[in-house]
Design an enzyme around this catalytic site. Structure first.
Site, PDB file in Angstrom:
ATOM      1  N   GLU A 124       0.785  -1.144  -0.096  1.00  0.00           N
ATOM      2  CA  GLU A 124       0.100   0.014   0.104  1.00  0.00           C
ATOM      3  C   GLU A 124       0.858   1.199  -0.024  1.00  0.00           C
ATOM      4  O   GLU A 124       0.323   2.453  -0.065  1.00  0.00           O
ATOM      5  CB  GLU A 124      -1.020   0.012   1.177  1.00  0.00           C
ATOM      6  CG  GLU A 124      -2.137  -0.859   1.004  1.00  0.00           C
ATOM      7  CD  GLU A 124      -1.893  -2.231   0.654  1.00  0.00           C
ATOM      8  OE1 GLU A 124      -1.086  -2.782   1.521  1.00  0.00           O
ATOM      9  OE2 GLU A 124      -2.454  -2.859  -0.230  1.00  0.00           O
ATOM     10  N   ASN A 178      -0.998  -8.199  -2.739  1.00  0.00           N
ATOM     11  CA  ASN A 178      -1.524  -7.502  -4.016  1.00  0.00           C
ATOM     12  C   ASN A 178      -0.429  -6.622  -4.860  1.00  0.00           C
ATOM     13  O   ASN A 178       0.424  -6.232  -4.307  1.00  0.00           O
ATOM     14  CB  ASN A 178      -2.589  -6.513  -3.574  1.00  0.00           C
ATOM     15  CG  ASN A 178      -1.941  -5.554  -2.570  1.00  0.00           C
ATOM     16  OD1 ASN A 178      -2.064  -5.833  -1.464  1.00  0.00           O
ATOM     17  ND2 ASN A 178      -2.063  -4.413  -2.923  1.00  0.00           N
ATOM     18  N   ASP A 191      -7.807  -5.992  -4.492  1.00  0.00           N
ATOM     19  CA  ASP A 191      -6.991  -6.219  -3.379  1.00  0.00           C
ATOM     20  C   ASP A 191      -7.269  -7.692  -2.847  1.00  0.00           C
ATOM     21  O   ASP A 191      -7.275  -7.856  -1.612  1.00  0.00           O
ATOM     22  CB  ASP A 191      -7.391  -5.327  -2.316  1.00  0.00           C
ATOM     23  CG  ASP A 191      -6.247  -5.335  -1.249  1.00  0.00           C
ATOM     24  OD1 ASP A 191      -4.858  -5.544  -1.369  1.00  0.00           O
ATOM     25  OD2 ASP A 191      -6.496  -5.209   0.174  1.00  0.00           O
TER      26      ASP A 191
END
Length: 624
Positions: A197, A314, A356
């Protein structure tokens, strides 16, 4: 004679199971400790990740009599994941940030023998994606291993707590952190990387037991850096196809989806897919260099083949429109040689992820009919079973009918058939996508029982709306590129707990839970299953039927893993409480906007009726 009677009462079995032959190793003390069912000497009990104990003193007839034996407040408020390590009379307890460690003497009223308080820059908490958790400790070679949130891997003397060495594994300045438990296997200690992220290019790395880097395998990039050798996917070449969807270059139109290429037309055995499947245009010049693929789960090991297994997270960024292509090797379960790190096989579960559906969840090894299999409950809502040595896919099924982004998975290629109705695109608000981004299961590890032959998996029953948005990459800053909200799935609850036949992945039984069952499961040879929930319950079920046999409400929501051990002839079972993680981080931080904490604030708003915020960390241990 008395000792033998005690051993029989505890269900101790001399020697190791078929799946756990003794192996020569520098960490021989760890292997000896694992072989003794009185201990809990590895993050999931042993190398198989089964989280299964041979202890039977606590059984279906007396589990209703379980009572709290002792508790230990960690002094840290926030999410407490993982489980302590138990070796002989010593228990090693970890905490969330600042990742303190306490060594407790089980022979002396849990007196603190030593403690370790890392000195970490508090700013690291700002770059931890989904709460400042730690998933536990490693033990071996007379050492306790801690992977700090700030990237430092630390080795401590198990007897004294003295720091023996440390090594810098990740750099928080670029958003790279760590939340995994170190895994000691033979002469290596394995650790990973968090930061998808934040646009980090993540990896798994192996260190020698004296702190030297042995190998490092990235999740994206050229084969030479992903450590992919010439025999990679030898028995499953279609896992190495250049593209598995027809419109991957010019498609991705709003309201559309990627159409799966006919399996007969797929060309396998391609090289450097960690480069070639990151197509233009990309959010940054070379997308794979900031491609995510975090590694922070629990990793099993098969001594017969010397392979270690793990999943990657992810791809970065969450907006799929700016990274066309399959985005390999994010969302992939790998099998790697422990000595060299070279990958034997790898299968991507969610090519070109749009939701995700992080692939980091644990792999569990089990034996059936003389063969070893690898099982994995992916966040995308499918449970997968592979032949462990070569990666041949045996079964892939939805864990619940509410999964609606794909119809099925092709067993030859591993490619899911996506549905256009669930596809996501920039500035388009996709509604009713199931499961939500936190998956039908997140970090909470499942367990396996060799007695019943079933897998037991804690479930999230949550759907979402998902809107990708434009996002610029800045080193060390959040780089998500999507907003989402979460809500309960069609069963009207947010969680569940289910048993599956791992050879077919068909459901054996399913119990609803009001909230996600976010705690890791434990099975015992007395056909009991233990796990915890976000509304503070710690439960025991009949492993064959799922019938609830006992429960106790601990001080805070459970995101830790159930574990068991014996000391002085008595079996104990315990769990860490302290709500947090993705589900609880919004409540801990006082966030109330429904899209805060990547949708957790709205989806789990009702947790405030059951938990203080922030959640106070504590260990609760039960006995008869």
């Amino acid at each position: 004679m008395k000792i033998n009677k005690i051993k029989l009462a505890l269900g101790l079995v001399a020697g190791l199971s078929v799946a756990m032959p003794m192996i020569a190793s520098a960490a021989a003390d760890q292997e000896k400790a694992i072989a003794d069912a009185n201990n809990w000497a590895a993050p999931r009990g042993d190398y198989t990740n089964q989280a299964h104990s041979k202890l039977t003193q606590i059984n279906q007839g007396n589990v209703k009599n379980l009572k709290a034996a002792w508790t230990f407040a960690t002094g840290v408020n926030r999410g407490h994941e993982g489980a302590p390590v138990v070796v002989g009379n010593m228990m090693y307890v970890h905490t969330a940030f600042p990742n303190n460690i306490y060594a407790l003497d089980l022979n002396d009223n849990q007196k603190i023998v030593w403690s370790y308080f890392p000195k970490q820059d508090p700013s690291v908490q700002a770059v931890l994606c989904c709460d400042n958790v730690s998933r536990g400790l490693g033990y071996g070679d007379g050492k306790i291993f801690l992977q700090q949130n700030d990237g430092m891997l630390v080795a401590l003397d198990a007897k004294t707590g003295k720091k023996l060495w440390d090594a810098k594994n990740t750099d928080p300045k670029v958003g790279a952190t760590n939340t995994n438990a170190p895994h000691v296997i033979k002469d290596k200690v394995l650790t990973g990387c968090s930061g998808a992220e934040f646009g980090v290019r993540c990896f798994i790395s192996a260190y020698t037991l004296d702190g030297k880097l042995a190998w490092k395998a990235y999740s994206t990039g050229p084969d030479a850096e992903v450590l992919i050798g010439k025999d990679f996917n030898k028995d499953t070449p279609l896992y190495s196809a250049l593209s598995v969807y027809e419109d991957v270059n010019g498609g991705n139109k709003q309201g559309g989806s990627f159409k799966k290429i006919d399996t007969a037309k797929l060309k396998g055995g391609e090289k450097d897919l960690g480069l070639k499947t990151w197509l233009k245009p990309q959010a940054v010049k070379d997308g794979w260099q900031h491609g995510g693929g975090s590694v922070w789960g629990w990793w099993p090991y098969d001594p017969k083949t010397n392979l270690v297994y793990y999943g990657t997270g992810n791809p970065s960024v969450w907006n799929p429109d700016v990274r066309p292509g399959d985005n390999k090797w994010s969302m992939t379960v790998f099998a790697r040689d422990l000595n060299t790190g070279v990958a034997r096989w790898g299968m991507q579960m969610t090519p070109h992820d749009e939701w995700d559906y992080d692939g980091i969840n644990e792999v569990i090894l089990f034996d059936n009919g003389g063969k070893t299999y690898a099982w994995h409950h992916d966040r995308n809502g499918f449970a997968y079973t592979w032949q462990a040595d070569n990666g041949v896919l045996v079964a892939a099924e939805k864990v619940h009918p509410f999964v609606n982004w794909a119809t099925d998975v092709d067993k030859k290629s591993g490619v899911p058939n996506k549905l256009a109705s669930a596809s996501t695109h920039q500035d388009y608000n996709a509604k009713g996508v199931c499961p939500a981004a936190l998956g039908t299961k997140d970090q909470q590890p499942a367990a396996y029982s060799p007695k019943t032959g079933l897998i037991y998996s804690p479930l999230n029953h949550v759907c979402m709306t998902y809107e990708p948005v434009e996002s610029k990459y800045v080193a060390g800053q959040p780089w998500v590129g999507a907003t989402l909200t979460m809500f309960a799935g069609p069963d009207g609850v947010m969680g569940g707990f289910a048993a599956y036949d791992p050879m077919t992945n068909k459901k054996a039984w399913y119990n609803k839970e009001k909230f996600s069952a976010w705690g890791g499961a434990l099975t015992t040879a007395s056909d009991l299953v233990f796990y915890g929930t976000l509304d503070r319950w710690f439960k025991a079920l009949d492993a064959k039927s799922g019938k609830e046999l006992w429960k106790f409400q601990v001080g805070s929501g459970v995101i830790g893993n159930a574990f068991t051990y014996s000391n002085g002839g008595k079996q104990y079972v315990g769990v860490l409480s302290g709500i947090g993680g993705w589900a609880g981080v919004a409540m801990n931080l006082g966030l109330t906007n429904p899209t805060d904490a990547l949708g957790a604030a709205g989806g789990y708003a009702e947790l405030t009726k059951y938990n203080a915020a922030p959640g106070g960390g504590a260990l609760t241990v039960f006995s008869l």
